[in-house]
Design an enzyme around this catalytic site. Sequence first.
Site, PDB file in Angstrom:
ATOM      1  N   ASP A  67      48.412  -3.776   7.821  1.00  0.00           N
ATOM      2  CA  ASP A  67      48.738  -2.345   7.926  1.00  0.00           C
ATOM      3  C   ASP A  67      47.684  -1.458   7.273  1.00  0.00           C
ATOM      4  OD1 ASP A  67      49.262  -3.134   5.346  1.00  0.00           O
ATOM      5  OD2 ASP A  67      51.416  -2.826   5.462  1.00  0.00           O
ATOM      6  N   ASN A 136      62.475  -2.285  -1.055  1.00  0.00           N
ATOM      7  CA  ASN A 136      63.559  -1.996  -0.097  1.00  0.00           C
ATOM      8  C   ASN A 136      63.594  -3.018   1.044  1.00  0.00           C
ATOM      9  OD1 ASN A 136      61.314  -1.340   1.366  1.00  0.00           O
ATOM     10  ND2 ASN A 136      61.986   0.706   1.966  1.00  0.00           N
ATOM     11  N   HIS A 138      60.919  -3.979   2.874  1.00  0.00           N
ATOM     12  CA  HIS A 138      59.938  -3.826   3.959  1.00  0.00           C
ATOM     13  C   HIS A 138      58.901  -4.950   3.942  1.00  0.00           C
ATOM     14  CE1 HIS A 138      57.308  -1.087   1.230  1.00  0.00           C
ATOM     15  NE2 HIS A 138      56.562  -2.124   1.506  1.00  0.00           N
ATOM     16  N   GLU A 143      59.571  -0.672   7.746  1.00  0.00           N
ATOM     17  CA  GLU A 143      60.629  -0.176   6.856  1.00  0.00           C
ATOM     18  C   GLU A 143      61.999  -0.495   7.465  1.00  0.00           C
ATOM     19  OE1 GLU A 143      60.008   0.956   3.936  1.00  0.00           O
ATOM     20  OE2 GLU A 143      58.678   2.691   3.914  1.00  0.00           O
TER      21      GLU A 143
HETATM   22  C1  GLP Z   1      52.996  -2.299   0.432  1.00  0.00           C
HETATM   23  C2  GLP Z   1      52.401  -3.089   1.617  1.00  0.00           C
HETATM   24  C3  GLP Z   1      53.127  -4.387   1.817  1.00  0.00           C
HETATM   25  C4  GLP Z   1      53.383  -5.022   0.473  1.00  0.00           C
HETATM   26  C5  GLP Z   1      54.391  -4.214  -0.292  1.00  0.00           C
HETATM   27  C6  GLP Z   1      54.630  -4.703  -1.704  1.00  0.00           C
HETATM   28  O1  GLP Z   1      53.460  -1.076   0.782  1.00  0.00           O
HETATM   29  N1  GLP Z   1      52.353  -2.358   2.849  1.00  0.00           N
HETATM   30  O2  GLP Z   1      52.361  -5.234   2.672  1.00  0.00           O
HETATM   31  O3  GLP Z   1      53.907  -6.324   0.636  1.00  0.00           O
HETATM   32  O4  GLP Z   1      54.124  -2.848  -0.234  1.00  0.00           O
HETATM   33  O5  GLP Z   1      53.580  -4.331  -2.552  1.00  0.00           O
HETATM   34  P1  GLP Z   1      53.382  -4.973  -3.982  1.00  0.00           P
HETATM   35  O6  GLP Z   1      52.858  -6.345  -3.763  1.00  0.00           O
HETATM   36  O7  GLP Z   1      52.376  -4.076  -4.660  1.00  0.00           O
HETATM   37  O8  GLP Z   1      54.694  -4.962  -4.656  1.00  0.00           O
END
Ligand code: GLP
Length: 269
Positions: A67, A136, A138, A143
């Site tokens: 993404d 949440n 995702h 989402e």
């Molecule tokens: C981000 C990314 C995800 C990631 C998630 C968790 O927004 N788009 O791919 O897995 O949030 O992030 P983190 O590893 O910093 O908790």
Amino acid sequence: MDIRIYGDESRLNGDAADIVGEALRGGPASAIGLCTGMTPVGLYRELVRRRAKGEISFADATVCNLDEYIGLTPDDPNGFRAFMRKRLLDEVDLPPERFFIPDGSAPDPEDECRRFDAVLDGIGRRRLQVVGIGGNGHVGFNEPDDSLPYGTRVVRLSDRTVQTNAAYFDPPDRIPRRAITMGIGSILDADRLLLIALGKEKAEAVAGALAGPITARLPGSLLRLHPRLTVLLDREAASLLPERLKADAGLARAIRPRIEDGFDETSRQ
Ligand code: GLP
């Protein structure tokens, strides 16, 4: 589903790096999918270390990412392309032209989604997709929603995601509200999924994803539709899992040494 729970994060990252290494050795033009966020940072550090020692190589690999925020130029230091370069790609031997990520600066984001779908088709079979999970539930930027389409799409980020991710943005109020994400269907297309979650902020999403109903309202739960899902958790992220799943994790740990003795891992999934 193979769930492993770790008290020691460096062991978790070592096992994650073993799984990525196995995918990299899968044959010429091995394609793997990676993700951003703080969760895989330790894994990427370990991959860089192994690359420096000559234990793994990305020279024949193709890497695609999940993404990107809409509205950032490809070289914006807040973007996921810059994140991947800094944390991994500048330090390993992947040919730069074999790294793919949605372009958040494309004039028409919908066109960019179709272009990225074509990229995914073009690179063919992905041996592994590494994912994290948001608080949440995702995955990528898929989402919670009533339904989740198969392919790459434009998404509006939830307030919670914007708030959480703003902490990593400089300045925080510049964080975009929209992003392009690989769809859940494309994520599930990979031969194998590796989900990593760390910390108590993830415990609720992890418990829902691994033990609750399979629903687009909790995108992480859709990962269970994959026949080959490996989940690496630290104790905090695993803390709300029901006991029966923790027991399964204990069993997986007990038989793991046999894998090193040549036990065929696929036969126990
Ligand atoms: C981000 C990314 C995800 C990631 C998630 C968790 O927004 N788009 O791919 O897995 O949030 O992030 P983190 O590893 O910093 O908790």
